[in-house]
Design a protein around this motif. Structure first.
Motif, PDB file in Angstrom:
ATOM      1  N   VAL A 115      57.686 -13.183  33.333  1.00  0.00           N
ATOM      2  CA  VAL A 115      57.317 -11.807  33.669  1.00  0.00           C
ATOM      3  C   VAL A 115      56.512 -11.794  34.964  1.00  0.00           C
ATOM      4  CG1 VAL A 115      56.053  -9.754  32.897  1.00  0.00           C
ATOM      5  CG2 VAL A 115      57.235 -11.178  31.215  1.00  0.00           C
ATOM      6  N   LEU A 116      56.818 -10.865  35.838  1.00  0.00           N
ATOM      7  CA  LEU A 116      56.054 -10.692  37.077  1.00  0.00           C
ATOM      8  C   LEU A 116      54.777  -9.914  36.793  1.00  0.00           C
ATOM      9  CD1 LEU A 116      58.986  -9.681  39.431  1.00  0.00           C
ATOM     10  CD2 LEU A 116      57.431 -11.561  39.890  1.00  0.00           C
ATOM     11  N   THR A 117      53.647 -10.411  37.291  1.00  0.00           N
ATOM     12  CA  THR A 117      52.372  -9.727  37.083  1.00  0.00           C
ATOM     13  C   THR A 117      51.658  -9.401  38.395  1.00  0.00           C
ATOM     14  OG1 THR A 117      51.255 -11.856  36.823  1.00  0.00           O
ATOM     15  CG2 THR A 117      52.025 -10.761  34.808  1.00  0.00           C
ATOM     16  N   ASP A 118      52.258  -9.770  39.529  1.00  0.00           N
ATOM     17  CA  ASP A 118      51.630  -9.566  40.825  1.00  0.00           C
ATOM     18  C   ASP A 118      52.728  -9.465  41.883  1.00  0.00           C
ATOM     19  OD1 ASP A 118      50.364 -10.094  43.394  1.00  0.00           O
ATOM     20  OD2 ASP A 118      48.618 -10.799  42.269  1.00  0.00           O
ATOM     21  N   PRO A 119      52.628  -8.489  42.801  1.00  0.00           N
ATOM     22  CA  PRO A 119      53.644  -8.377  43.858  1.00  0.00           C
ATOM     23  C   PRO A 119      53.813  -9.664  44.666  1.00  0.00           C
ATOM     24  CG  PRO A 119      52.286  -6.410  43.828  1.00  0.00           C
ATOM     25  CD  PRO A 119      51.646  -7.394  42.878  1.00  0.00           C
ATOM     26  N   MET A 247      66.186  -6.689  42.710  1.00  0.00           N
ATOM     27  CA  MET A 247      65.745  -5.307  42.523  1.00  0.00           C
ATOM     28  C   MET A 247      65.849  -4.906  41.057  1.00  0.00           C
ATOM     29  SD  MET A 247      67.179  -3.229  45.820  1.00  0.00           S
ATOM     30  CE  MET A 247      66.817  -3.777  47.505  1.00  0.00           C
ATOM     31  N   ARG A 248      66.922  -5.288  40.413  1.00  0.00           N
ATOM     32  CA  ARG A 248      67.123  -4.913  39.014  1.00  0.00           C
ATOM     33  C   ARG A 248      66.047  -5.504  38.107  1.00  0.00           C
ATOM     34  NH1 ARG A 248      69.211  -5.893  34.039  1.00  0.00           N
ATOM     35  NH2 ARG A 248      69.406  -8.146  34.302  1.00  0.00           N
ATOM     36  N   THR A 249      65.609  -6.717  38.406  1.00  0.00           N
ATOM     37  CA  THR A 249      64.702  -7.416  37.487  1.00  0.00           C
ATOM     38  C   THR A 249      63.243  -7.438  37.927  1.00  0.00           C
ATOM     39  OG1 THR A 249      65.286  -9.543  38.516  1.00  0.00           O
ATOM     40  CG2 THR A 249      66.537  -8.868  36.571  1.00  0.00           C
ATOM     41  N   TYR A 250      62.948  -7.122  39.199  1.00  0.00           N
ATOM     42  CA  TYR A 250      61.560  -7.204  39.685  1.00  0.00           C
ATOM     43  C   TYR A 250      60.861  -5.845  39.738  1.00  0.00           C
ATOM     44  CZ  TYR A 250      62.849 -11.830  41.688  1.00  0.00           C
ATOM     45  OH  TYR A 250      63.286 -13.112  41.882  1.00  0.00           O
ATOM     46  N   LEU A 251      61.607  -4.766  39.885  1.00  0.00           N
ATOM     47  CA  LEU A 251      60.981  -3.492  40.275  1.00  0.00           C
ATOM     48  C   LEU A 251      60.330  -2.743  39.132  1.00  0.00           C
ATOM     49  CD1 LEU A 251      63.506  -2.078  42.896  1.00  0.00           C
ATOM     50  CD2 LEU A 251      61.686  -3.789  43.145  1.00  0.00           C
ATOM     51  N   CYS A 252      60.819  -2.919  37.920  1.00  0.00           N
ATOM     52  CA  CYS A 252      60.262  -2.217  36.769  1.00  0.00           C
ATOM     53  C   CYS A 252      59.405  -3.174  35.962  1.00  0.00           C
ATOM     54  CB  CYS A 252      61.393  -1.651  35.906  1.00  0.00           C
ATOM     55  SG  CYS A 252      60.818  -0.698  34.477  1.00  0.00           S
ATOM     56  N   ALA A 253      58.330  -2.663  35.389  1.00  0.00           N
ATOM     57  CA  ALA A 253      57.434  -3.509  34.598  1.00  0.00           C
ATOM     58  C   ALA A 253      58.041  -3.872  33.246  1.00  0.00           C
ATOM     59  CB  ALA A 253      56.101  -2.797  34.391  1.00  0.00           C
ATOM     60  N   PHE A 271      58.659  -3.473  45.077  1.00  0.00           N
ATOM     61  CA  PHE A 271      59.822  -3.281  45.944  1.00  0.00           C
ATOM     62  C   PHE A 271      59.502  -3.762  47.356  1.00  0.00           C
ATOM     63  CE2 PHE A 271      62.344  -0.931  49.018  1.00  0.00           C
ATOM     64  CZ  PHE A 271      63.626  -1.078  48.510  1.00  0.00           C
ATOM     65  N   GLU A 272      58.345  -3.359  47.868  1.00  0.00           N
ATOM     66  CA  GLU A 272      57.958  -3.767  49.219  1.00  0.00           C
ATOM     67  C   GLU A 272      57.824  -5.285  49.313  1.00  0.00           C
ATOM     68  OE1 GLU A 272      54.831  -2.505  52.736  1.00  0.00           O
ATOM     69  OE2 GLU A 272      54.390  -1.931  50.668  1.00  0.00           O
ATOM     70  N   ASP A 351      62.458   3.875  53.676  1.00  0.00           N
ATOM     71  CA  ASP A 351      61.415   3.775  54.712  1.00  0.00           C
ATOM     72  C   ASP A 351      60.789   2.380  54.702  1.00  0.00           C
ATOM     73  OD1 ASP A 351      61.818   6.358  55.555  1.00  0.00           O
ATOM     74  OD2 ASP A 351      60.105   7.200  54.469  1.00  0.00           O
ATOM     75  N   ILE A 352      60.576   1.827  53.507  1.00  0.00           N
ATOM     76  CA  ILE A 352      60.025   0.476  53.385  1.00  0.00           C
ATOM     77  C   ILE A 352      60.979  -0.541  53.999  1.00  0.00           C
ATOM     78  CG2 ILE A 352      59.438  -1.363  51.739  1.00  0.00           C
ATOM     79  CD1 ILE A 352      58.335   0.877  49.900  1.00  0.00           C
ATOM     80  N   ILE A 353      62.263  -0.373  53.720  1.00  0.00           N
ATOM     81  CA  ILE A 353      63.272  -1.279  54.288  1.00  0.00           C
ATOM     82  C   ILE A 353      63.258  -1.210  55.802  1.00  0.00           C
ATOM     83  CG2 ILE A 353      65.760  -1.685  54.525  1.00  0.00           C
ATOM     84  CD1 ILE A 353      65.994  -0.662  51.575  1.00  0.00           C
ATOM     85  N   GLU A 354      63.276   0.000  56.348  1.00  0.00           N
ATOM     86  CA  GLU A 354      63.301   0.172  57.808  1.00  0.00           C
ATOM     87  C   GLU A 354      62.079  -0.445  58.466  1.00  0.00           C
ATOM     88  OE1 GLU A 354      65.792   1.277  59.482  1.00  0.00           O
ATOM     89  OE2 GLU A 354      66.996   1.898  57.755  1.00  0.00           O
ATOM     90  N   ALA A 355      60.945  -0.345  57.795  1.00  0.00           N
ATOM     91  CA  ALA A 355      59.693  -0.876  58.347  1.00  0.00           C
ATOM     92  C   ALA A 355      59.700  -2.395  58.412  1.00  0.00           C
ATOM     93  CB  ALA A 355      58.503  -0.405  57.527  1.00  0.00           C
ATOM     94  N   ASN A 356      60.587  -3.031  57.645  1.00  0.00           N
ATOM     95  CA  ASN A 356      60.629  -4.495  57.609  1.00  0.00           C
ATOM     96  C   ASN A 356      61.841  -5.097  58.287  1.00  0.00           C
ATOM     97  OD1 ASN A 356      58.295  -5.599  55.771  1.00  0.00           O
ATOM     98  ND2 ASN A 356      58.989  -3.717  54.789  1.00  0.00           N
ATOM     99  N   LEU A 357      62.686  -4.263  58.871  1.00  0.00           N
ATOM    100  CA  LEU A 357      63.856  -4.784  59.587  1.00  0.00           C
ATOM    101  C   LEU A 357      63.537  -5.038  61.064  1.00  0.00           C
ATOM    102  CD1 LEU A 357      66.818  -2.686  58.119  1.00  0.00           C
ATOM    103  CD2 LEU A 357      66.455  -5.160  57.949  1.00  0.00           C
TER     104      LEU A 357
END
Length: 357
Positions: A115-119, A247-253, A271-272, A351-357
């Protein structure tokens, strides 16, 4: 001591039950996994039974890993690629009483998370999957065979759904009416993908195809990424397979087994972190078409998984294990809810995607 582990499997690698401490580990649904600590070796190993109901031709796994491992050893010798340990006869796998086994070196001072507990964990995992793709950018993906044919083929999954829809009972169709309507309504995702599939800058790459957090080893103190593991599904595919599965497995708690749909929300920091980690390795590798489809990759994989759960429910639950009769239907509802959240948050996510491309 795991008494169900055949002593012939150990002897294929030169060990015995008497001089080996054996512990069953892991939470994976596909392969049985053991941690071995042979007294004579002074190091530990991972031993896995290959599930031939899923992997019809286990030798394909060994062949793929050998090809990828050789390429990485020749071109990126410092990269930690977990290659199988040979049997005492020099084979890549042991074949004992109709079952296939493979042994891997255990990597000390690491941990795999369920389980992910931190970004930060999402960032490190995405970076590791991106790094493997980057290092294999010039490897000819056509040299690899499909270990699970058409595994992430949405066209196949929609075809299977359509077929079972004509064969299932009226009772199951009534129970799943809302989800069936949703599956048909979202068919545009398949059509959209098809419109891109023949573009020359939408290449087949070497993909992991199962990028859940437990398939990355992190340093057990700093939680920085160490390497990618569970490489059974390494085979040709589109980049959407790996990034979309993240995305499918990381984004939701909450996992697909959560039945309270009000809890199915996208965590923007995760997501970011996922996008940043992946693009830190792949930004200069991805083509214009691939960059255009970054957010779509999540839609593709989430919709595909919703279809698979729904299809299994309508087909009498023959693939995914269930704990109660409508669990696969509930899993489909969960995934359609996650798909909805991706749409609701589309502008902010893009917007997050664009900021990192």
């Amino acid at each position: 001591m795991e008494l169900n582990l055949d002593s012939e499997v150990l002897s294929a690698y030169g060990y015995t039950k008497e001089d080996t401490e054996i512990t069953q580990i892991g939470t994976g649904l596909i392969n049985r996994t053991y941690l071995l600590a042979p007294v004579s070796a002074h190091k530990k190993f991972i031993l896995q039974n290959i599930n031939t109901a899923v992997f019809k031709n286990p030798q394909t796994i060994a062949t793929n890993l050998k090809a990828v491992g050789s390429y990485l050893k020749s071109n990126y010798s410092d990269y930690l690629f977990i290659e199988p340990v040979s049997t005492i006869d020099g084979e890549e796998m042991a074949f004992v009483k109709g079952a296939y086994w493979r042994m891997l070196p255990f990597v000390p001072d690491t941990v795999s998370l369920d389980v992910l507990t931190d970004p930060k964990q999402a960032y490190e995992a995405a970076k590791q999957f991106g790094k493997l793709s980057r290092l294999l950018n010039n490897f000819d993906a056509s040299m690899l065979e499909d270990t699970i044919p058409r595994f992430h083929d949405l066209d196949l999954r929609f075809e299977q759904f359509s077929t079972v829809l004509t064969e299932t009972s009226d009772e199951l169709k009534e129970l799943a009416k809302t989800e069936i309507d949703g599956a048909l309504r979202h068919r545009y995702i398949l059509d959209h993908f098809k419109s891109y599939s023949h573009r020359t800058d939408f290449p087949d790459r070497v993909m992991h195809h199962d990028t859940k957090i437990s398939n990355v080893l992190l340093n057990d103190r700093t939680f920085t990424g160490v390497c990618v593991i569970d490489l059974d599904t390494i085979m040709p595919g589109k980049f959407v397979s790996d990034l979309g599965d993240m995305m499918r497995t990381y984004l939701c708690a909450f996992s697909e087994n959560e039945t309270d749909l009000s809890k199915i929300k996208i965590r923007l920091p995760y997501f970011e972190a996922t996008v940043k980690g992946y693009l830190s390795e792949m930004k200069d590798i991805l083509t214009p078409t691939e960059k255009e489809l970054i957010l779509f990759s999540g839609r593709y994989i989430i919709y595909m998984q919703a279809l698979r759960f729904l299809t299994d429910f309508l087909n009498g639950d023959v693939y995914y294990p269930i704990n109660y009769p409508t669990q696969n239907l509930d899993r489909a509802k969960n995934q359609f809810a996650l798909l909805h959240e991706l749409s609701v948050n589309e502008k902010e996510l893009q917007d997050i995607i664009e900021a990192n491309l």
